[in-house]
Design a protein around this motif. Structure first.
Motif, PDB file in Angstrom:
ATOM      1  N   SER A   1       0.940  -1.231  -0.178  1.00 21.68           N
ATOM      2  CA  SER A   1       0.115   0.029  -0.117  1.00 21.68           C
ATOM      3  C   SER A   1       0.858   1.299   0.147  1.00 21.68           C
ATOM      4  O   SER A   1       1.874   1.434   0.693  1.00 21.68           O
ATOM      5  CB  SER A   1      -0.881  -0.059   1.171  1.00 21.68           C
TER       6      SER A   1
ATOM      7  N   LYS B   1       0.522   2.640  -6.797  1.00 17.19           N
ATOM      8  CA  LYS B   1      -0.220   1.469  -7.561  1.00 17.19           C
ATOM      9  C   LYS B   1      -1.505   2.163  -8.382  1.00 17.19           C
ATOM     10  O   LYS B   1      -1.496   2.043  -9.782  1.00 17.19           O
ATOM     11  CB  LYS B   1      -0.490   0.296  -7.120  1.00 17.19           C
TER      12      LYS B   1
ATOM     13  N   ALA C   1     -10.089  -2.215  -4.277  1.00 16.08           N
ATOM     14  CA  ALA C   1     -11.431  -1.640  -3.964  1.00 16.08           C
ATOM     15  C   ALA C   1     -12.498  -2.972  -4.159  1.00 16.08           C
ATOM     16  O   ALA C   1     -13.634  -2.785  -3.325  1.00 16.08           O
ATOM     17  CB  ALA C   1     -11.719  -0.906  -5.294  1.00 16.08           C
TER      18      ALA C   1
ATOM     19  N   TYR D   1     -11.936  -5.942  -2.596  1.00 17.53           N
ATOM     20  CA  TYR D   1     -11.885  -6.546  -1.417  1.00 17.53           C
ATOM     21  C   TYR D   1     -12.274  -5.611  -0.394  1.00 17.53           C
ATOM     22  O   TYR D   1     -13.060  -5.878   0.779  1.00 17.53           O
ATOM     23  CB  TYR D   1     -10.400  -6.928  -1.015  1.00 17.53           C
ATOM     24  N   ARG D   2     -12.294  -4.369  -0.534  1.00 18.09           N
ATOM     25  CA  ARG D   2     -12.913  -3.270   0.285  1.00 18.09           C
ATOM     26  C   ARG D   2     -14.371  -3.090   0.223  1.00 18.09           C
ATOM     27  O   ARG D   2     -14.928  -3.181   1.316  1.00 18.09           O
ATOM     28  CB  ARG D   2     -12.390  -1.961  -0.067  1.00 18.09           C
TER      29      ARG D   2
ATOM     30  N   ARG E   1     -13.150   3.840   1.545  1.00 14.19           N
ATOM     31  CA  ARG E   1     -11.746   4.514   1.752  1.00 14.19           C
ATOM     32  C   ARG E   1     -11.535   4.807   3.224  1.00 14.19           C
ATOM     33  O   ARG E   1     -10.905   5.829   3.486  1.00 14.19           O
ATOM     34  CB  ARG E   1     -11.704   5.678   0.762  1.00 14.19           C
TER      35      ARG E   1
ATOM     36  N   ALA F   1     -10.519  -5.110   4.813  1.00  5.79           N
ATOM     37  CA  ALA F   1     -10.039  -5.773   3.513  1.00  5.79           C
ATOM     38  C   ALA F   1      -8.799  -6.580   3.563  1.00  5.79           C
ATOM     39  O   ALA F   1      -8.754  -7.710   3.170  1.00  5.79           O
ATOM     40  CB  ALA F   1      -9.701  -4.504   2.677  1.00  5.79           C
ATOM     41  N   SER F   2      -8.019  -6.076   4.459  1.00  5.69           N
ATOM     42  CA  SER F   2      -6.722  -6.844   4.750  1.00  5.69           C
ATOM     43  C   SER F   2      -6.820  -8.132   5.214  1.00  5.69           C
ATOM     44  O   SER F   2      -6.496  -9.305   5.075  1.00  5.69           O
ATOM     45  CB  SER F   2      -5.753  -5.876   5.238  1.00  5.69           C
TER      46      SER F   2
ATOM     47  N   GLY G   1      -8.736 -10.789   3.227  1.00  7.69           N
ATOM     48  CA  GLY G   1      -8.103 -11.161   2.046  1.00  7.69           C
ATOM     49  C   GLY G   1      -7.011 -12.547   2.408  1.00  7.69           C
ATOM     50  O   GLY G   1      -6.445 -12.992   1.735  1.00  7.69           O
TER      51      GLY G   1
ATOM     52  N   ARG H   1     -10.933 -15.011  -1.386  1.00 13.92           N
ATOM     53  CA  ARG H   1      -9.822 -14.868  -2.515  1.00 13.92           C
ATOM     54  C   ARG H   1     -10.224 -15.566  -3.764  1.00 13.92           C
ATOM     55  O   ARG H   1     -10.215 -14.928  -5.174  1.00 13.92           O
ATOM     56  CB  ARG H   1      -8.534 -15.454  -2.418  1.00 13.92           C
TER      57      ARG H   1
ATOM     58  N   ASP I   1      -1.764  -9.880  -6.146  1.00 19.34           N
ATOM     59  CA  ASP I   1      -1.579 -11.312  -6.655  1.00 19.34           C
ATOM     60  C   ASP I   1      -1.776 -11.253  -8.002  1.00 19.34           C
ATOM     61  O   ASP I   1      -2.073 -12.168  -8.465  1.00 19.34           O
ATOM     62  CB  ASP I   1      -2.500 -12.125  -5.472  1.00 19.34           C
ATOM     63  N   ILE I   2      -1.851 -10.151  -8.739  1.00 20.57           N
ATOM     64  CA  ILE I   2      -2.331 -10.274  -9.988  1.00 20.57           C
ATOM     65  C   ILE I   2      -1.313 -11.015 -10.874  1.00 20.57           C
ATOM     66  O   ILE I   2      -1.579 -11.890 -11.632  1.00 20.57           O
ATOM     67  CB  ILE I   2      -2.479  -8.710 -10.715  1.00 20.57           C
TER      68      ILE I   2
ATOM     69  N   ARG J   1       0.088   8.267   1.637  1.00 23.78           N
ATOM     70  CA  ARG J   1      -1.240   7.814   2.096  1.00 23.78           C
ATOM     71  C   ARG J   1      -1.616   8.966   3.161  1.00 23.78           C
ATOM     72  O   ARG J   1      -2.879   9.136   2.842  1.00 23.78           O
ATOM     73  CB  ARG J   1      -1.239   6.538   2.833  1.00 23.78           C
TER      74      ARG J   1
ATOM     75  N   ARG K   1      -0.939  -4.035   8.226  1.00 23.11           N
ATOM     76  CA  ARG K   1      -1.571  -4.419   6.938  1.00 23.11           C
ATOM     77  C   ARG K   1      -0.515  -5.273   5.953  1.00 23.11           C
ATOM     78  O   ARG K   1      -0.703  -6.350   5.418  1.00 23.11           O
ATOM     79  CB  ARG K   1      -2.276  -3.387   6.342  1.00 23.11           C
TER      80      ARG K   1
HETATM   81  O1   DC Z   1      -4.941  -2.023  -2.673  1.00 22.98           O
HETATM   82  P1   DC Z   1      -5.603  -1.719  -1.058  1.00 22.98           P
HETATM   83  O2   DC Z   1      -4.802  -1.020  -0.292  1.00 22.98           O
HETATM   84  O3   DC Z   1      -6.953  -0.813  -1.591  1.00 22.98           O
HETATM   85  O4   DC Z   1      -6.079  -3.078  -0.778  1.00 22.98           O
HETATM   86  C1   DC Z   1      -6.847  -3.170   0.287  1.00 22.98           C
HETATM   87  C2   DC Z   1      -6.635  -4.664   1.095  1.00 22.98           C
HETATM   88  O5   DC Z   1      -7.249  -5.790   0.162  1.00 22.98           O
HETATM   89  C3   DC Z   1      -5.256  -5.118   1.092  1.00 22.98           C
HETATM   90  O6   DC Z   1      -4.537  -4.520   2.265  1.00 22.98           O
HETATM   91  C4   DC Z   1      -5.102  -6.535   1.008  1.00 22.98           C
HETATM   92  C5   DC Z   1      -6.267  -6.882   0.249  1.00 22.98           C
HETATM   93  N1   DC Z   1      -6.156  -7.023  -1.236  1.00 22.98           N
HETATM   94  C6   DC Z   1      -5.718  -8.421  -1.482  1.00 22.98           C
HETATM   95  O7   DC Z   1      -5.396  -9.186  -0.777  1.00 22.98           O
HETATM   96  N2   DC Z   1      -5.420  -8.741  -2.884  1.00 22.98           N
HETATM   97  C7   DC Z   1      -5.661  -7.853  -3.838  1.00 22.98           C
HETATM   98  N3   DC Z   1      -5.251  -8.137  -5.079  1.00 22.98           N
HETATM   99  C8   DC Z   1      -5.940  -6.536  -3.468  1.00 22.98           C
HETATM  100  C9   DC Z   1      -6.243  -6.109  -2.117  1.00 22.98           C
END
Ligand code: DC
Length: 222
Positions: free
Chosen positions: A7, A11, A31, A33-34, A81, A89-90, A93, A99, A121-122, A147, A172
C-alpha cells in the motif's frame, strides 16, 4: 498488465494513468476486497468467520466503472476509503474462499478486455500469463507520507494521526505479505520498480518503456 505492490507504493495512480494512456480499462482489485469488507462491517459479520465471509464475497454484486465502484447497486466509492475498511479488507484477504470469489470476478473482467489491473496477487495468481508485470515499491516512510497526504487532501477531518497510520500500514503489509494463500510477492518475471525518488510521470515512463520493449520483441527504440 499486472501491477502489484504494497500500500502507498503508487499503484492506483500509476495504473489509472497508464490505462488512460494505453486505452485499457483500469481495475483496482483492492477496491473489490474493500467493498466486501464494507458489506461485512455493515452486516456485523466477523471478519474471522470464514464461511460467512466467503458467502458474502460470492454474493457481492460488484460493478466497476471508471473511478467508481458499486456494491449491490449502491455507489460505495467513498465509503470504502476509511481506515476501518482498509483494515477489514486486509483481514478478509487471508480467507481462501474470499480470494477464490474475487479472483474469479477479476479473471472474468480481464478475459473480456485489455486491462491494467493492480493489487497484490495479479502477476502471481490472477493473471500469471500477463504480458507486462510490474512490482511497484517505495520505502515505508515514503509510502506512509503519500497515504497521509492523500487522506489530508480530501479536505475532511483527518481520522488518524500519521503515527497511527504508519502502525496500521505496517500491520496490513505484514498480513498481506505473510498470509498462506496468495501473499503479496513479486512474480519471478515481474520488473521491480522503486518509486521512492520518482515522480508520477517518471514511473509511468519507466513502465511504458517496458511495454514498448515487449511489443518490439525486446529491441528498445525509445
Ligand atoms: O490496494 P488496497 O490498499 O486498496 O487493498 C486493500 C486490502 O485488500 C489489502 O490490504 C489486501 C487486500 N487485497 C488483496 O488481498 N489482494 C488484492 N489483489 C488486492 C487487495
Amino acid at each position: 498488465m499486472a501491477i502489484d505492490g504494497p500500500s502507498g507504493a503508487g499503484k492506483s495512480t500509476i495504473a489509472r494513468g497508464l490505462a488512460s494512456r494505453l486505452g485499457f480499462i483500469y481495475i483496482d482489485t483492492g477496491a473489490m476486497y474493500r467493498a466486501v469488507a464494507l458489506w461485512a462491517l455493515r452486516q456485523g459479520v466477523d471478519s474471522a468467520d470464514m464461511h460467512r465471509m466467503e458467502q458474502l464475497a460470492v454474493a457481492a454484486e460488484i460493478e466497476l466503472a471508471p473511478g467508481r465502484i458499486s456494491l449491490n447497486g449502491e455507489d460505495v466509492t467513498e465509503a470504502i476509503r476509511t481506515p476501518e475498511v482498509s483494515n477489514g479488507a486486509s483481514k478478509i484477504g487471508v480467507i481462501p474462499g474470499v480470494r477464490r470469489a474475487m479472483v474469479a470476478k477479476q479473471r472474468e473482467i480481464g478475459e473480456r478486455t485489455s486491462v491494467v489491473m493492480e493489487g497484490r496477487d495479479i502477476g502471481t495468481v490472477v493473471f500469471p500469463q500477463a504480458e507486462v508485470k510490474v512490482f511497484l515499491d517505495a520505502n515505508p516512510e515514503e509510502r506512509v507520507r503519500r497515504r497521509y497526504q492523500e487522506i489530508r487532501g480530501k479536505g475532511e477531518p483527518v481520522p488518524i494521526t500519521e503515527g497511527q497510520l504508519a502502525v496500521e500500514m505496517r500491520e496490513r503489509d505484514e498480513r498481506d505479505s505473510n498470509r498462506r494463500d496468495a501473499p503479496l510477492s513479486q512474480a519471478p518475471d515481474a520488473v521491480y520498480l522503486d518509486s521512492t525518488a520518482l515522480s508520477i510521470p517518471e514511473v509511468e515512463e519507466a513502465i511504458l518503456k517496458i511495454v514498448r520493449s515487449r511489443v518490439t520483441n525486446g529491441r528498445d527504440f525509445s
